[in-house]
Design a protein around this motif. Structure first.
Motif, mmCIF file in Angstrom:
data_model
loop_
_atom_site.group_PDB
_atom_site.id
_atom_site.type_symbol
_atom_site.label_atom_id
_atom_site.label_comp_id
_atom_site.label_asym_id
_atom_site.label_seq_id
_atom_site.Cartn_x
_atom_site.Cartn_y
_atom_site.Cartn_z
ATOM 1 N N THR A 52 1.066 -0.986 0.153
ATOM 2 C CA THR A 52 0.571 -0.142 -0.140
ATOM 3 C C THR A 52 0.667 1.463 -0.108
ATOM 4 O O THR A 52 1.627 1.204 0.889
ATOM 5 N N LYS A 68 -3.682 0.981 -2.870
ATOM 6 C CA LYS A 68 -3.590 -0.366 -3.048
ATOM 7 C C LYS A 68 -3.524 -0.655 -4.314
ATOM 8 O O LYS A 68 -2.986 -1.564 -4.836
ATOM 9 N N HIS A 109 3.965 0.723 2.178
ATOM 10 C CA HIS A 109 3.655 0.348 3.708
ATOM 11 C C HIS A 109 3.083 -1.226 2.760
ATOM 12 O O HIS A 109 2.631 -1.845 2.243
ATOM 13 N N SER A 111 2.497 -5.383 3.934
ATOM 14 C CA SER A 111 1.844 -7.164 4.681
ATOM 15 C C SER A 111 2.737 -7.259 5.606
ATOM 16 O O SER A 111 3.714 -7.631 5.871
ATOM 17 N N GLN A 219 -2.709 -3.549 15.239
ATOM 18 C CA GLN A 219 -2.357 -3.639 13.350
ATOM 19 C C GLN A 219 -1.840 -4.273 12.893
ATOM 20 O O GLN A 219 -2.304 -4.651 11.868
ATOM 21 N N HIS A 220 -1.326 -5.651 13.752
ATOM 22 C CA HIS A 220 -0.610 -6.389 13.352
ATOM 23 C C HIS A 220 -1.808 -7.278 13.185
ATOM 24 O O HIS A 220 -1.872 -8.588 14.141
ATOM 25 N N TRP A 221 -2.591 -7.865 11.998
ATOM 26 C CA TRP A 221 -3.349 -8.483 11.468
ATOM 27 C C TRP A 221 -3.212 -8.626 9.625
ATOM 28 O O TRP A 221 -2.582 -7.641 9.096
ATOM 29 N N LYS A 223 -4.112 -8.823 5.822
ATOM 30 C CA LYS A 223 -4.158 -7.139 5.055
ATOM 31 C C LYS A 223 -4.334 -5.942 6.076
ATOM 32 O O LYS A 223 -4.477 -5.042 5.230
ATOM 33 N N LYS A 224 -3.417 -6.063 6.864
ATOM 34 C CA LYS A 224 -3.554 -4.261 7.559
ATOM 35 C C LYS A 224 -1.776 -4.440 6.843
ATOM 36 O O LYS A 224 -0.915 -5.783 6.911
ATOM 37 N N THR A 225 -0.916 -3.753 7.477
ATOM 38 C CA THR A 225 0.172 -3.364 7.152
ATOM 39 C C THR A 225 1.220 -2.079 7.905
ATOM 40 O O THR A 225 0.320 -1.695 8.503
#
Length: 296
Positions: A52, A68, A109, A111, A219-221, A223-225
């Protein structure tokens, strides 16, 4: 001159408006040269990860937007990976990096997982953000986290966000799901918030944090960055998200001290401080068993 033609690893690229200022004292051409020189350090942490970008077509003082999906008009050599409705750019080589830089993609950013194992992160990351402009509190929390990690027979490596915080990486053996790493992140963050209630918070609402440091484990998940190591940040100083030695976490530390103007002197002296650290893969079995036994 409103454009320049350059060749990067055999790929010809047209650089538009090279003299435009992207930062108060950094032209677009200087910005592109910075990313070209950073490519050997930056690319290993972006390779085969969903990307991203945050684009600033009129410079960091102008409007910006997240992107994205790969832009429609792209060279056919740009690698991509579709995930649902999103077709991500894969930042796997220097020509792609320079192509993105020409689009004024200032921030990069990535993944937490690669495209090869979409449900398994390669590291567990803690993101620490100050609620007030007092970076010393962030340093204190980071050192408390490392002290706790050592007690748990774990360890991590640390970098600046390049903006206002610090980020701690625990490199993992490729065997843990996001659900498992979330359990560990939640346990450590809530434990520290209970142990140091005047310093650490897990409160997501900014107006409820006071002057505490936000320990962001959510935030650590999938599809997050997070900002990539060695990515620039869209601040006037042209800061760089920079790996650190733990010994550098002192009262004098500030993320504003690492910029595009001095990052190469640092790399020449210290090398890539993340390279060795991320090779030492860590297992979370013991702490996961502890959490399960105590139903935490």
């Amino acid at each position: 001159m409103d454009h320049r033609l350059v060749k990067v690893d055999g790929m010809e690229l047209k650089i538009s408006n090279p003299e435009k200022l992207l930062f108060p004292h950094v032209s677009k051409w200087e910005f592109i040269l910075t990313y070209y020189r950073l490519a050997p350090y930056l690319l290993p942490y972006c390779r085969d990860r969903a990307l991203t970008t945050i684009r600033f077509p009129d410079g960091v003082n102008g409007k910006s937007f997240y992107q994205k999906n790969v832009p429609a008009h792209r060279p056919d050599w740009i690698e991509t990976k579709r995930d649902g409705e999103v077709e991500y750019v894969l930042l796997n080589n220097a020509p792609t990096l320079i192509w993105l830089a020409n689009l004024a993609c200032v921030e990069l950013h990535v993944s937490f997982n690669t495209i090869h194992d979409p449900l398994m992160p390669t590291e567990l990351v803690f993101d620490l953000d100050p609620s007030v402009p007092d970076f010393l509190r962030v340093v204190e929390v980071a050192l408390l986290i490392r002290e706790l990690l050592h007690k748990l027979n774990l360890d991590g490596i640390v970098k600046t966000s390049g903006a206002s915080g610090l980020q701690i990486y625990i490199p993992l053996e490729p065997r843990y799901t996001y659900e498992q790493t979330r359990k560990v992140g939640k346990f450590i963050s809530h434990y520290l918030a209970e142990l140091h209630p005047a310093l650490v918070t897990v409160e997501r609402m900014v107006n409820k944090r006071g002057n505490k440091v936000y320990f962001d484990y959510l935030q650590h998940w999938h599809k997050k960055t997070l900002i990539a190591p060695y990515s620039l940040r869209a601040v006037p100083e042209a800061t760089v998200s920079t790996p650190l030695l733990w010994e550098e976490l002192t009262p004098e530390l500030t993320p504003k001290q690492f910029t595009s103007a001095n990052i190469f002197d640092r790399l020449e002296k210290k090398g890539d401080l993340f390279a060795d650290g991320l090779r030492k893969k860590i297992r979370l079995d013991d702490i996961l068993q502890f959490i399960e036994r105590h139903r935490l």
